[in-house]
Design a protein around this motif. Sequence first.
Motif, PDB file in Angstrom:
ATOM      1  N   SER A   1       0.820  -1.214   0.000  1.00  0.00           N
ATOM      2  CA  SER A   1       0.000   0.000   0.000  1.00  0.00           C
ATOM      3  C   SER A   1       0.854   1.264   0.000  1.00  0.00           C
TER       4      SER A   1
ATOM      5  N   ARG B   1      -1.334   4.207  -1.742  1.00  0.00           N
ATOM      6  CA  ARG B   1      -2.656   4.182  -1.114  1.00  0.00           C
ATOM      7  C   ARG B   1      -2.572   4.661   0.321  1.00  0.00           C
ATOM      8  N   ARG B   2      -1.427   4.398   0.951  1.00  0.00           N
ATOM      9  CA  ARG B   2      -1.190   4.839   2.329  1.00  0.00           C
ATOM     10  C   ARG B   2       0.232   5.373   2.402  1.00  0.00           C
TER      11      ARG B   2
END
Length: 100
Positions: free
Chosen positions: A66, A71-72
């Motif tokens: 991620s 995404r993070r």
Amino acid sequence: MKDELFSDLLASAEEMVAIEKGDLLPADSAVHHFSTPDVKKIREVSGKSRQEFARIIGASIESVKSWETKRRNPSGPTKKLLTLIEADPIKTIQILEQTG
């Protein structure tokens, strides 16, 4: 609410709208920039697979994935650890593997 406080609040709201519309640029002192490590590049330079890298830094494979796909974002101690690895990937990875 006191008139002075209300006037300040209204002026701030009007400034926010002007910035959002593009009519005004925010002051440099009011803009915060946060650096985000490029986890995929750091891992690739270290020569490790995603699974190996996750094990070495004490994170899950899903977390590494991620971060690599943006995404993070890593934070706290993980972000600091990634900064150390980025500065000297070979030596830092060797140290982490010995203490693992």
